[in-house]
Design a protein around this motif. Sequence first.
Motif, short mmCIF file in Angstrom:
data_model
loop_
_atom_site.label_atom_id
_atom_site.label_comp_id
_atom_site.label_asym_id
_atom_site.label_seq_id
_atom_site.Cartn_x
_atom_site.Cartn_y
_atom_site.Cartn_z
N MET A 98 24.76 1.33 2.38
CA MET A 98 25.75 0.27 2.53
C MET A 98 26.98 0.82 3.26
O MET A 98 27.44 1.92 2.96
CB MET A 98 26.14 -0.26 1.15
N ASN A 99 27.49 0.07 4.26
CA ASN A 99 28.59 0.54 5.09
C ASN A 99 29.92 -0.12 4.76
O ASN A 99 30.81 -0.21 5.61
CB ASN A 99 28.26 0.28 6.57
N ILE A 100 30.08 -0.60 3.53
CA ILE A 100 31.33 -1.25 3.14
C ILE A 100 32.51 -0.31 3.36
O ILE A 100 32.49 0.84 2.92
CB ILE A 100 31.28 -1.68 1.66
N ASN A 101 33.53 -0.80 4.07
CA ASN A 101 34.70 0.01 4.38
C ASN A 101 35.92 -0.62 3.70
O ASN A 101 36.27 -1.77 3.99
CB ASN A 101 34.90 0.07 5.90
N SER A 102 36.56 0.12 2.82
CA SER A 102 37.67 -0.43 2.03
C SER A 102 38.83 -0.87 2.91
O SER A 102 39.41 -1.95 2.70
CB SER A 102 38.14 0.60 1.01
N ALA A 103 39.20 -0.07 3.88
CA ALA A 103 40.33 -0.41 4.74
C ALA A 103 40.05 -1.68 5.53
O ALA A 103 40.92 -2.55 5.68
CB ALA A 103 40.63 0.75 5.69
N ASP A 104 38.83 -1.81 6.03
CA ASP A 104 38.46 -3.02 6.76
C ASP A 104 38.55 -4.25 5.87
O ASP A 104 39.01 -5.32 6.30
CB ASP A 104 37.03 -2.89 7.31
N ASN A 105 38.11 -4.11 4.64
CA ASN A 105 38.16 -5.24 3.71
C ASN A 105 39.59 -5.64 3.38
O ASN A 105 39.90 -6.83 3.27
CB ASN A 105 37.37 -4.92 2.44
N VAL A 106 40.47 -4.65 3.24
CA VAL A 106 41.87 -4.96 2.99
C VAL A 106 42.46 -5.74 4.16
O VAL A 106 43.13 -6.76 3.98
CB VAL A 106 42.69 -3.67 2.74
N TRP A 107 42.18 -5.28 5.38
CA TRP A 107 42.73 -5.94 6.56
C TRP A 107 42.19 -7.37 6.69
O TRP A 107 42.96 -8.30 6.98
CB TRP A 107 42.42 -5.13 7.81
N ILE A 108 40.91 -7.58 6.45
CA ILE A 108 40.35 -8.92 6.61
C ILE A 108 40.80 -9.84 5.48
O ILE A 108 40.99 -11.05 5.69
CB ILE A 108 38.81 -8.88 6.72
N LEU A 109 41.04 -9.31 4.30
CA LEU A 109 41.60 -10.14 3.24
C LEU A 109 43.03 -10.56 3.60
O LEU A 109 43.40 -11.73 3.41
CB LEU A 109 41.60 -9.38 1.91
N VAL A 110 43.81 -9.65 4.14
CA VAL A 110 45.15 -9.99 4.62
C VAL A 110 45.06 -11.00 5.76
O VAL A 110 45.83 -11.98 5.80
CB VAL A 110 45.91 -8.73 5.07
N SER A 111 44.13 -10.80 6.67
CA SER A 111 43.96 -11.72 7.80
C SER A 111 43.57 -13.11 7.32
O SER A 111 44.03 -14.12 7.87
CB SER A 111 42.90 -11.19 8.76
N THR A 112 42.74 -13.16 6.30
CA THR A 112 42.35 -14.45 5.72
C THR A 112 43.57 -15.18 5.18
O THR A 112 43.74 -16.38 5.39
CB THR A 112 41.31 -14.24 4.61
N ALA A 113 44.42 -14.45 4.48
CA ALA A 113 45.65 -15.04 3.96
C ALA A 113 46.56 -15.51 5.09
O ALA A 113 47.21 -16.56 4.99
CB ALA A 113 46.38 -14.03 3.07
N LEU A 114 46.59 -14.76 6.18
CA LEU A 114 47.42 -15.14 7.32
C LEU A 114 46.91 -16.42 7.99
O LEU A 114 47.70 -17.28 8.39
CB LEU A 114 47.46 -14.00 8.35
N VAL A 115 45.60 -16.55 8.11
CA VAL A 115 45.04 -17.78 8.71
C VAL A 115 45.30 -18.96 7.78
O VAL A 115 45.59 -20.07 8.23
CB VAL A 115 43.55 -17.62 9.03
#
Length: 408
Positions: free
Chosen positions: A1-18
């Motif tokens: 599994m290639n789950i990346n914690s930093a990527d997930n943090v950024w996309i969660l923030v991006s989701t909130a921004l959208v």
Amino acid sequence: MNINSADNVWILVSTALVLLMSIPGLAVFYGGLTRTKSILNTIMMVFTAFGIVSLIWVIYGYSLSFGKDIGGIIGSLDYFLLSGIKLTDPAPSSDNLYHYLFIFFQMTFAAITVALMAGAFIERMKFSAWILVAILWGTFVYFPVAHWIWGGGWLSNVGTLDFAGGLVVHETSGLGALVGALLLGKRKEPIMLPSNLALVAVGTGLLWFGWFGFNGGSALGINQVAVSAAFATTIAAFMGGLTWMFAEWILFKRPTSLGMFTGIIAGLATITPASGFVDLGGALIIGILAGIVCFVAVVYIKNKFGYDDSLDVFGVHGVGGMLGAILLAVFAKKEIGDINGIIYGDFSQLLPQIIGIVAVGIYTVVLTFVIFKMVDAVVGLRVSKDEEIEGLDEKIHGERVVNEPIKL
């Protein structure tokens, strides 16, 4: 599994921004542009569309958009009600992210696309009609088009590129707005001036801020492309605003705040499909062209043809999205998005972009026409003349944006 914690943090923030772009950004932006007596109705149209489309996205929209491809046209219903997805599963489309997060991020794109159209219909559309349009248009326009380009459908196989939604979001909402506005007809009262430009300024700022998640988040990770896309987005935004302002100043002798705000949104919409493919020089030129072309669409073309696209959804988002999709093929740079554009001697991306614009455009126009005709036959599209003149806030919602103080 290639789950990346930093990527997930950024996309969660991006989701909130959208999400911030729609609620409150778009709602406040549209509300400030509306007559005082229909501000709440306009804001409610944005909130309601966002909520309804988010609901159907969870039920079947994600599955139709990103489920297993069926003939290049639509996704399967394997993910109906998000069935079979575990919290720890990686997203099939981007295995560095949790599946739920990818669904959440894409949900905000679907919801804001439908909400964008509301700006063309303000002050004259039945609230019940708008709810039906939101459901049908999301289902039969947005979900298939998203699949064609982002979900492994036929346009992705053709090679059409759209980094963050110039075609999927802005072209569809812009053309849908134009068709709907033509079928609704003009407002009974003369075209109004904005009721509150301070609200428009706040809405512009919130939209611009949220666009970092819209474009930067579309890199689906915190990487050099996300940084470049966010930087390019800001450059195109302020160049669009400055260009529009100076165009007004030269032609009409007045640099208006409304012109500046509208130009910023035009720059943001136009850079969206190209943001992950162009360098900062390309973004600067795209912003200038956005300010010029969208200015012409709003100030001259709209007046020439006389359609009542109330808040210029087509002239800014539709025209901007299509322009940006073409300019992607002109200014793309291989070091950023793995492809070169025309200015670097490679013409190969131009045809796929044209095919995408034409296909999405024809499909959106035809389906929007059918949907509006169906809704008109079921509940009718327009409020009565009296309701329109007296204002939709009190007539539909029983409220006013500002209540008079009680006299003792």
